[in-house]
Motif scaffolding. Structure first.
Motif, PDB file in Angstrom:
ATOM      1  N   LEU A   1       0.833  -1.216   0.000  1.00 47.00           N
ATOM      2  CA  LEU A   1       0.000   0.000   0.000  1.00 47.00           C
ATOM      3  C   LEU A   1       0.863   1.261   0.000  1.00 47.00           C
ATOM      4  O   LEU A   1       0.727   2.138   0.869  1.00 47.00           O
ATOM      5  CB  LEU A   1      -0.971  -0.005   1.195  1.00 47.00           C
ATOM      6  CG  LEU A   1      -1.997  -1.145   1.230  1.00 47.00           C
ATOM      7  CD1 LEU A   1      -2.756  -1.144   2.537  1.00 47.00           C
ATOM      8  CD2 LEU A   1      -2.968  -1.035   0.056  1.00 47.00           C
TER       9      LEU A   1
ATOM     10  N   TYR B   1      -6.623  -0.986   6.966  1.00 47.30           N
ATOM     11  CA  TYR B   1      -5.989  -1.964   6.092  1.00 47.30           C
ATOM     12  C   TYR B   1      -6.470  -3.386   6.437  1.00 47.30           C
ATOM     13  O   TYR B   1      -6.670  -3.710   7.614  1.00 47.30           O
ATOM     14  CB  TYR B   1      -4.467  -1.911   6.214  1.00 47.30           C
ATOM     15  CG  TYR B   1      -3.897  -0.515   6.091  1.00 47.30           C
ATOM     16  CD1 TYR B   1      -4.471   0.415   5.226  1.00 47.30           C
ATOM     17  CD2 TYR B   1      -2.786  -0.130   6.849  1.00 47.30           C
ATOM     18  CE1 TYR B   1      -3.947   1.700   5.115  1.00 47.30           C
ATOM     19  CE2 TYR B   1      -2.262   1.153   6.743  1.00 47.30           C
ATOM     20  CZ  TYR B   1      -2.846   2.060   5.876  1.00 47.30           C
ATOM     21  OH  TYR B   1      -2.336   3.328   5.777  1.00 47.30           O
TER      22      TYR B   1
ATOM     23  N   PHE C   1      -5.870  -4.824   1.022  1.00 52.61           N
ATOM     24  CA  PHE C   1      -6.559  -3.666   0.456  1.00 52.61           C
ATOM     25  C   PHE C   1      -6.857  -2.669   1.571  1.00 52.61           C
ATOM     26  O   PHE C   1      -6.756  -2.990   2.766  1.00 52.61           O
ATOM     27  CB  PHE C   1      -7.852  -4.076  -0.264  1.00 52.61           C
ATOM     28  CG  PHE C   1      -8.881  -4.732   0.605  1.00 52.61           C
ATOM     29  CD1 PHE C   1      -9.856  -3.991   1.257  1.00 52.61           C
ATOM     30  CD2 PHE C   1      -8.881  -6.105   0.788  1.00 52.61           C
ATOM     31  CE1 PHE C   1     -10.811  -4.600   2.058  1.00 52.61           C
ATOM     32  CE2 PHE C   1      -9.824  -6.734   1.593  1.00 52.61           C
ATOM     33  CZ  PHE C   1     -10.790  -5.970   2.237  1.00 52.61           C
ATOM     34  N   ASP C   2      -7.241  -1.468   1.152  1.00 52.68           N
ATOM     35  CA  ASP C   2      -7.532  -0.369   2.064  1.00 52.68           C
ATOM     36  C   ASP C   2      -8.999  -0.014   1.934  1.00 52.68           C
ATOM     37  O   ASP C   2      -9.497   0.174   0.816  1.00 52.68           O
ATOM     38  CB  ASP C   2      -6.643   0.833   1.715  1.00 52.68           C
ATOM     39  CG  ASP C   2      -6.784   1.985   2.712  1.00 52.68           C
ATOM     40  OD1 ASP C   2      -7.680   1.928   3.569  1.00 52.68           O
ATOM     41  OD2 ASP C   2      -5.994   2.951   2.601  1.00 52.68           O
ATOM     42  N   ASP C   3      -9.685   0.063   3.090  1.00 54.89           N
ATOM     43  CA  ASP C   3     -11.107   0.405   3.055  1.00 54.89           C
ATOM     44  C   ASP C   3     -11.366   1.739   2.365  1.00 54.89           C
ATOM     45  O   ASP C   3     -12.423   1.938   1.759  1.00 54.89           O
ATOM     46  CB  ASP C   3     -11.672   0.467   4.488  1.00 54.89           C
ATOM     47  CG  ASP C   3     -12.024  -0.912   5.008  1.00 54.89           C
ATOM     48  OD1 ASP C   3     -12.170  -1.827   4.177  1.00 54.89           O
ATOM     49  OD2 ASP C   3     -12.131  -1.084   6.242  1.00 54.89           O
ATOM     50  N   GLN C   4     -10.431   2.654   2.472  1.00 56.41           N
ATOM     51  CA  GLN C   4     -10.628   3.969   1.882  1.00 56.41           C
ATOM     52  C   GLN C   4     -10.473   3.957   0.360  1.00 56.41           C
ATOM     53  O   GLN C   4     -10.921   4.860  -0.321  1.00 56.41           O
ATOM     54  CB  GLN C   4      -9.637   4.969   2.502  1.00 56.41           C
ATOM     55  CG  GLN C   4      -9.854   5.166   3.999  1.00 56.41           C
ATOM     56  CD  GLN C   4      -8.861   6.144   4.603  1.00 56.41           C
ATOM     57  OE1 GLN C   4      -8.040   6.716   3.892  1.00 56.41           O
ATOM     58  NE2 GLN C   4      -8.941   6.331   5.913  1.00 56.41           N
ATOM     59  N   HIS C   5      -9.798   2.929  -0.163  1.00 59.23           N
ATOM     60  CA  HIS C   5      -9.662   2.761  -1.616  1.00 59.23           C
ATOM     61  C   HIS C   5      -9.943   1.306  -1.962  1.00 59.23           C
ATOM     62  O   HIS C   5      -9.034   0.540  -2.319  1.00 59.23           O
ATOM     63  CB  HIS C   5      -8.255   3.161  -2.072  1.00 59.23           C
ATOM     64  CG  HIS C   5      -7.882   4.553  -1.678  1.00 59.23           C
ATOM     65  ND1 HIS C   5      -8.354   5.671  -2.316  1.00 59.23           N
ATOM     66  CD2 HIS C   5      -7.080   5.015  -0.665  1.00 59.23           C
ATOM     67  CE1 HIS C   5      -7.863   6.760  -1.750  1.00 59.23           C
ATOM     68  NE2 HIS C   5      -7.090   6.386  -0.731  1.00 59.23           N
TER      69      HIS C   5
END
Length: 905
Positions: free
Chosen positions: A716, A787, A811-815
């Motif tokens: 990330l 994350y 993955f990232d919750d924000q993206h």
């Protein structure tokens, strides 16, 4: 033991019957009854052997090698029956079964036709050949005897290997028996032709054997068609005939038999073509044996997907000897009698029906020659592509169709051009109109246009003549008498039949042949059908009801010829103008196909256990052989092995047209290396939509990274640092994996961020199904962050754990990543007018059926007339004077052996 003794009885009875019948044919007529008894013993032996094998199959005698190789406990009863003829030995058993059953009916028929001794002596050679093959390669051999030094004596396996899964289909119960019945029936005209040759009865055998010739053509043609339909429905390559050598092995005798039927009709009317008919009839059965040699000798092992394995040196030698004997001996006698048959030569006028039928026979022979060359090419290490057959058959089919139409417009003996032209005008105009319509619909290949024009011409000639005959042989009357109790049922049936006929026609017109719309149409409009039925019933009861009386005995040839024309048109449409696309279908997405005419949507999958396997599992559970937990686990495995891929079909306006259900299933038969694929077909009146699954993928847009043990990676954009520490794969989970059950593995990682440099120790886990390779990753969120980490795959190295690796997903919750999707790739076909292929062949078979009934009636009437004439002769004064001079000749001798030469004026 019982089966082997029964086969020995068949062998002994066949030999005794042959010897005794030969002596009876040479004048020892008192031996006929004894020969008949020997034949009955031979038949009894074969029937007993077949019954014994079926008993062993249905009672799972796996100590028998044949049973072990082809039977398993999870097969349904119908499929168990099909294992009776699943391989070399079984196919000979089926052949022997049909030959024996035919012999039961042939004995009284040949006896009444005064041909018993000669015909049965020849026919028994076929049964003798089959019994020798079965004694050489017995289906009753034990595993111990079949595998010397490899199997323990007395070994009884718990289960067998079963059928090839691609054969587990309803058509295996129908297609092979029909094909072998056709092969067996061809032995009858062969026997009559050879008997006529030996007795010098060059005319009488034709009328006698014609019903059997037509019956063999009908049954064998139907069997060949069923094989094509089976391939189309199950193999998934989009076609119904691949010109495979083993497929051709059944087509060759059919072509020659049909050619013989045409030339036999000419001989029946004119007395000519004696040599041609005998040669063709002998050749038809020789080709049956040649096809058997190609199929069973193993010589086509690399050239055909249908060929049996190498049967061994002894069986191979016997096949070669039998093939040589059934060719050299009959044709040796044929050559010996060649000069005697010269007195029957006829001079045919060019413009006559007999010339037309002779040309048709010659063209069919040319087709058989092309197929023979292509089929035999692998014997000399040559490979023939389908285009070889297709290109050469186009001119053959054009000529055959033109002759088909013209010959029916010609008179016997001689016609004139003006009369033929007048008769053909209507058919030519109709053929021109429909050919122009075909061109407008998109057929622009000149060869196909010619084929279609010839097919339409032949079709309309046959329809026109058939209608004239039908119109002259049917009656319509009204019964106005007060109805009795018995009449009510007839009137109800007539009203119902007319209402249903009009209803079906209305369905076809109203739904444009879309079978998927039939159910809603019937649901909506059935009250109108009921009202029509009630109204007709009232009218019939009050004022009388129509009675239709048809005499169809003259229609056989015209129905068969019309069916052939329809078949050819269907082949041109379905094969020449099939549309084909490879289409990628993400789940839930609407994808246009075939120029936007259709919209396809991969909706879902449906996992349904194979019916035979589930029934076997249910039986095991009912007998208490497995626990409830074991039942659930095995049922889940069965369902995972059998997957239907649901593809919804709509038109460009979005109207739902149907759902295709292509199937893939995994099996231990091929060590689960590849799934077996069956197509999904949505049928309409004018086309089929045909789908075969090519591949399946799971498109996952979650980023991945692979780490070795104690290896770190920055994810990330450097916001997350992950180190793989260790994995946990306990022995209990390994045992689940080896037994193909779902298993769970874990991996320990350390995840750190700039805000938490010390990091957090996290345990990631994944549960995987080894049967479907589906994985369920457990999602773990890194504490204090948005994350997420998942264990995508664990790659342990058992020999050196330090080399183990893991695949991490993150993955990232924000993206968030794009959602994952299942994606299938299908091979799709649009098969226009494919139903005309099936309709044409069925019509062809029906036409042969009508002809069989007619010719059998003629043969029986002929012998009745001969018997009445003979009885009348016995009561005459001339017979009385002959009896005073000496004995009257026996009725067993032919009345006419050779026509006298007629001088021309």
């Amino acid at each position: 033991m019982i089966g082997s003794l029964a086969l020995a009885l068949t062998f002994t009875g066949s030999v005794a019957g042959i010897v005794l019948y030969i002596l009876a044919a040479r004048g020892r007529t008192e031996l006929t009854v004894v020969a008949r008894r020997a034949t009955q013993f031979a038949i009894l032996g074969m029937l007993t052997a077949c019954a014994t094998l079926l008993y062993y199959i249905f009672n799972y005698h796996f100590e028998i090698n044949y049973i072990f190789e082809h039977v398993s406990r999870n097969l349904s009863k119908l499929l168990l029956f099909s294992t009776f003829y699943a391989s070399q030995e079984g196919s000979f058993m089926l052949w022997g079964l049909w030959t024996s059953l035919i012999a039961i009916f042939l004995i009284p028929y040949a006896r009444r036709q005064r041909y018993e001794a000669h015909v049965m002596a020849i026919f028994l050679f076929v049964l003798l050949f089959i019994s020798i093959m079965l004694l050489a390669k017995s289906p009753f051999e034990t595993i111990y005897a079949a595998n010397p030094g490899q199997a323990m004596k007395g070994l009884i396996p718990a289960d067998g290997k079963g059928l090839n899964p691609s054969l587990e289909n309803l058509w295996i119960v129908i297609h092979p028996p029909m094909l072998f019945l056709g092969f067996s029936l061809l032995a009858v005209p062969f026997a009559f032709a050879l008997a006529g040759l030996i007795r010098r009865d060059y005319q009488g055998w034709v009328l006698t054997s014609m019903p059997w010739t037509l019956g063999a053509a009908m049954v064998l043609g139907f069997g060949v068609m069923l094989g094509g339909f089976w391939a189309y429905e199950t193999l998934g390559w989009g076609g119904f005939w691949a010109w495979d050598p083993v497929e051709n092995a059944s087509l060759l005798p059919w072509l020659i038999t049909v050619a013989a039927a045409h030339s036999m009709l000419t001989q029946k009317r004119t007395g000519g073509l004696i040599r041609t008919n005998i040669a063709l009839t002998l050749l038809a059965y020789a080709l049956v044996l040649y096809g058997s040699f190609l199929t069973r000798s193993g010589v086509l092992g690399d050239a055909s997907v249908h060929s049996f394995a190498d049967p061994g040196y002894l069986a191979f030698t016997l096949l070669v000897v039998a093939l040589g004997a059934f060719i050299l001996i009959p044709y040796g006698i044929f050559i010996w009698r060649w000069r005697e048959m010269s007195g029957f030569a006829q001079d045919y006028k060019i413009l006559s029906r007999e010339t037309g039928l002779s040309i048709a026979s010659a063209v069919l022979g040319a087709s058989a020659l092309v197929v023979f060359i292509g089929t035999s090419a692998p014997l000399v290490q040559k490979k023939v592509v389908p285009e070889f057959y297709n290109n050469l058959h186009i001119p053959i089919v054009i000529v055959l169709l033109v002759v088909n139409g013209l010959s029916l417009l010609l008179k016997w003996r001689q016609s004139n051009w003006n009369e033929v032209w007048k008769k053909s005008i209507s058919a030519l105009l109709a053929a021109t109109l429909f050919t122009a319509l075909v061109i407008v619909m998109g057929v622009h290949d000149g060869r196909f246009i010619l084929v279609c024009g010839a097919a339409f011409f032949a079709l309309f000639v046959n329809l026109e003549i058939g209608w004239k005959i039908l119109r002259g042989h049917w009656k319509l009357s009204f019964d106005r008498s007060p109805p009795t109790g018995r009449d009510y049922s007839r009137r109800v049936f007539t009203a119902l039949a007319i209402a249903l006929l009009l209803g079906v026609l209305s369905l076809l017109v109203g739904t444009a042949g879309d079978y998927n719309l039939f159910v809603p149409a019937v649901t909506t409009y059935w009250p109108y059908f009921a009202i029509l039925f009630a109204a007709l019933l009232v009218i019939f009861v009050l004022s009388g009801y129509p009675k239709f009386i048809f005499d169809t005995k003259f229609l056989g040839a015209y129905i068969a010829h019309a069916g052939f024309s329809v078949f050819v048109i269907g082949v041109i449409a379905a094969n020449g103008y099939t549309k084909h696309e490879i289409i990628r279908l993400p789940k839930g997405d609407h994808v246009s196909a075939f120029g936007g005419k259709y919209v396809l949507t991969f909706r879902d999958v449906e996992q349904v256990a194979n019916p035979q396997a589930k029934q076997a599992l249910d039986d095991s559970f009912a007998r208490g052989e497995i626990s409830r937990e074991g039942y659930d686990v095995r049922l889940e495995m069965l369902q995972a092995d059998n997957i239907y891929w649901l593809i919804d079909i709509a038109n460009r306006s979005g109207t739902y047209l149907g759902t295709a259900r292509p199937l893939t299933f995994w099996t231990d038969f091929n060590q689960r290396q590849e799934p077996i694929r069956n197509p999904g077909i949505v049928k309409y009146a004018t086309r089929d939509l045909y789908f075969t699954l090519n591949s399946y993928n799971f498109e996952d847009h979650v980023p991945k990274d692979t780490l070795g043990k104690l290896q770190s990676s920055r994810l990330l954009d450097g916001k997350l640092n992950v180190t793989f520490l260790n994995f946990d794969f306990p022995q209990s989970e390994k045992m689940k994996m080896f037994s193909k059950q779902k298993f769970r593995v874990k991996a320990t990682v350390v995840a750190s961020t700039p805000d938490r440099p010390a990091g957090d120790t996290l345990v990631l886990a994944v549960t995987r199904n080894p049967v479907t390779d589906e994985a369920t990753e457990e999602d773990v969120q890194v504490p204090g962050t948005s994350y997420h980490l998942q264990l995508g795959q664990l790659m342990p190295d058992m020999q050196n754990p330090a080399n183990s690796k893991v695949v991490l997903r993150y993955f990232d919750d924000q993206h968030p990543p794009a959602p994952a999707k299942d994606v299938v790739t299908v091979e799709a076909f649009v098969k226009p007018y494919i139903n005309m292929v099936w309709l044409g062949i069925i019509t062809l078979v029906i036409g042969f059926g009508f002809s069989v009934v007619r010719r059998r009636r003629e043969a029986l009437l002929a012998i009745q007339r001969a018997e009445r004439a003979y009885e009348k002769f016995l009561g005459s004064d001339h017979a009385q004077s002959l009896s005073d001079a000496g004995p009257i000749p026996s009725r067993t001798r032919p009345l006419i052996t050779k026509k006298k030469h007629r001088s021309r004026a």
